[in-house]
Motif scaffolding. Structure first.
Motif, PDB file in Angstrom:
ATOM      1  N   ASN A 173     -62.431 -53.366  73.035  1.00 60.36           N
ATOM      2  CA  ASN A 173     -63.513 -53.046  73.980  1.00 60.36           C
ATOM      3  C   ASN A 173     -64.874 -53.185  73.314  1.00 60.36           C
ATOM      4  O   ASN A 173     -65.690 -52.276  73.346  1.00 60.36           O
ATOM      5  CB  ASN A 173     -63.358 -51.629  74.542  1.00 60.36           C
ATOM      6  CG  ASN A 173     -62.064 -51.445  75.285  1.00 60.36           C
ATOM      7  OD1 ASN A 173     -61.519 -52.393  75.841  1.00 60.36           O
ATOM      8  ND2 ASN A 173     -61.548 -50.238  75.299  1.00 60.36           N
ATOM      9  N   SER A 198     -62.906 -59.732  73.173  1.00 61.76           N
ATOM     10  CA  SER A 198     -62.930 -58.304  73.481  1.00 61.76           C
ATOM     11  C   SER A 198     -62.324 -57.467  72.356  1.00 61.76           C
ATOM     12  O   SER A 198     -62.495 -56.255  72.330  1.00 61.76           O
ATOM     13  CB  SER A 198     -62.181 -58.031  74.775  1.00 61.76           C
ATOM     14  OG  SER A 198     -60.834 -58.408  74.645  1.00 61.76           O
ATOM     15  N   GLU A 212     -61.678 -42.898  75.786  1.00 62.96           N
ATOM     16  CA  GLU A 212     -61.033 -44.196  75.979  1.00 62.96           C
ATOM     17  C   GLU A 212     -59.573 -44.013  76.360  1.00 62.96           C
ATOM     18  O   GLU A 212     -58.906 -43.110  75.870  1.00 62.96           O
ATOM     19  CB  GLU A 212     -61.136 -45.029  74.701  1.00 62.96           C
ATOM     20  CG  GLU A 212     -62.553 -45.409  74.340  1.00 62.96           C
ATOM     21  CD  GLU A 212     -63.183 -46.365  75.319  1.00 62.96           C
ATOM     22  OE1 GLU A 212     -64.393 -46.273  75.527  1.00 62.96           O
ATOM     23  OE2 GLU A 212     -62.454 -47.183  75.886  1.00 62.96           O
ATOM     24  N   GLU A 214     -54.457 -48.902  76.099  1.00 61.33           N
ATOM     25  CA  GLU A 214     -54.118 -50.097  76.867  1.00 61.33           C
ATOM     26  C   GLU A 214     -52.642 -50.358  76.805  1.00 61.33           C
ATOM     27  O   GLU A 214     -51.971 -50.051  75.897  1.00 61.33           O
ATOM     28  CB  GLU A 214     -54.877 -51.302  76.322  1.00 61.33           C
ATOM     29  CG  GLU A 214     -56.343 -51.177  76.594  1.00 61.33           C
ATOM     30  CD  GLU A 214     -57.100 -52.371  76.046  1.00 61.33           C
ATOM     31  OE1 GLU A 214     -56.500 -53.298  75.473  1.00 61.33           O
ATOM     32  OE2 GLU A 214     -58.310 -52.393  76.193  1.00 61.33           O
TER      33      GLU A 214
END
Length: 107
Positions: A57, A82, A104, A107
């Motif tokens: 990110n 990214s 956060e 993912e």
């Protein structure tokens, strides 16, 4: 007192080794300062014993870009990256990001 404040207070009063502190920073937003004054802001994904670090990110002042070449040999932008792997020997400092964002998500 919020969970973040409790965690910050606990870290301030404990004696920790640097690797333990880095392990607590996984999936948190950090600022990585490199030699030659490069800076990267992103989510700290992990590290190895040589301090090679993976950031996801990315939100850095210097966009991390992948370049390619066309048939005439001219350089062109392929993609904005990214995630990035940073070589540990080039890292000067890893600090919590000054920005206050939402936690956060994995993912």
């Amino acid at each position: 007192m919020s969970v973040e404040e409790n965690k910050a207070e606990e870290l301030a009063t404990q004696k920790m080794f640097p690797l333990e502190l880095l392990e607590l920073s996984i999936n948190q937003k950090v600022l990585v300062i490199m030699i030659e004054q490069q800076e990267f802001v992103g989510t700290f994904r992990g590290f190895d014993p040589y301090f090679n670090c993976v950031l996801g990110n990315l939100n850095s002042p210097n966009d991390v870009t992948e370049y390619g070449y066309d048939k005439n040999g001219n350089r062109q932008v392929e993609a904005k990256l990214s995630s990035i792997l940073l070589q540990g020997t080039h890292i000067v400092m890893i600090v919590p990001s000054p920005e206050e964002d939402e936690p956060e998500q994995k993912e």
